[in-house]
Design an enzyme around this catalytic site. Sequence first.
Site, mmCIF file in Angstrom:
data_model
loop_
_atom_site.group_PDB
_atom_site.id
_atom_site.type_symbol
_atom_site.label_atom_id
_atom_site.label_comp_id
_atom_site.label_asym_id
_atom_site.label_seq_id
_atom_site.Cartn_x
_atom_site.Cartn_y
_atom_site.Cartn_z
ATOM 1 N N ASP A 41 0.842 -1.190 0.000
ATOM 2 C CA ASP A 41 0.000 0.000 0.000
ATOM 3 C C ASP A 41 0.881 1.245 0.000
ATOM 4 O OD1 ASP A 41 0.144 -0.709 3.132
ATOM 5 O OD2 ASP A 41 -0.238 1.433 2.919
ATOM 6 N N ASP A 128 -10.162 1.656 5.355
ATOM 7 C CA ASP A 128 -9.071 1.553 6.329
ATOM 8 C C ASP A 128 -9.631 1.822 7.725
ATOM 9 O OD1 ASP A 128 -6.775 1.730 7.815
ATOM 10 O OD2 ASP A 128 -5.780 3.198 6.536
ATOM 11 N N GLU A 130 -8.990 1.932 11.362
ATOM 12 C CA GLU A 130 -8.029 2.011 12.453
ATOM 13 C C GLU A 130 -8.243 3.335 13.170
ATOM 14 O OE1 GLU A 130 -3.887 2.708 11.159
ATOM 15 O OE2 GLU A 130 -4.667 2.543 9.113
#
Length: 223
Positions: A41, A128, A130
């Site tokens: 990534d 994503d 987090e």
Amino acid sequence: QFLYFIGSDRSPMARTALLSALSLVLLALAAVPALANNGGDVSQLWSTDTYRCTKDQLGWSFMIARSYHSYGGIDPNGRLNTINARAAGIRYTDVYHFPCYGKVSAQQQMEDDVSHTGKENFGMLWFDIETNTSPGCQWSANLADNCRFMGELIRAGQGLSLHMGIYSSEYMWGRIMGDDCHVGADSSLPLWYAHYDHNPSFSDFRSFGGWTRPNVKQYWDSV
């Protein structure tokens, strides 16, 4: 088909460390099963030459570029990264979207991301999940609210006919969404999980969030 990550460029020193890390990463490649694909990534702008290096020296066949920032805005480098990667011969280009909870609606986030990045430039969009420390975009202390918002993001993406997936870890998913939140798995979204054990294998995976098997593992935190 199983997919494994070589690593990530999220470390501030990643770009300067790229070439010096080649020998170390190539050792890791020796343990990768024959059916695995390797990639990484990208959160910074990389040139075509840099992508060509990862393809030729690290064996990357795919990459996932950040397309949406945690502070609630598009990443202008996302589209350019996918274009540069394809120009270098990297076959598969995806993007990842770092959600902003609260400041921007789920629908607006998805529309902005796709409008700027261009659906023709990526195969999948990964959420994503987090910790988000950006002002006005932090996840709620109410896990049920976060899970509902995740569902809104998924439904917005479905309305745009996107192929989507989830990036998270067992710890982060439980802390942000809650162990009982199965909205990703129930929507048949594939899982990309993180465990920096330098082991290109799913043998360490433990079921969470309703997923019983993963699709991608990030086992290296730098390139």
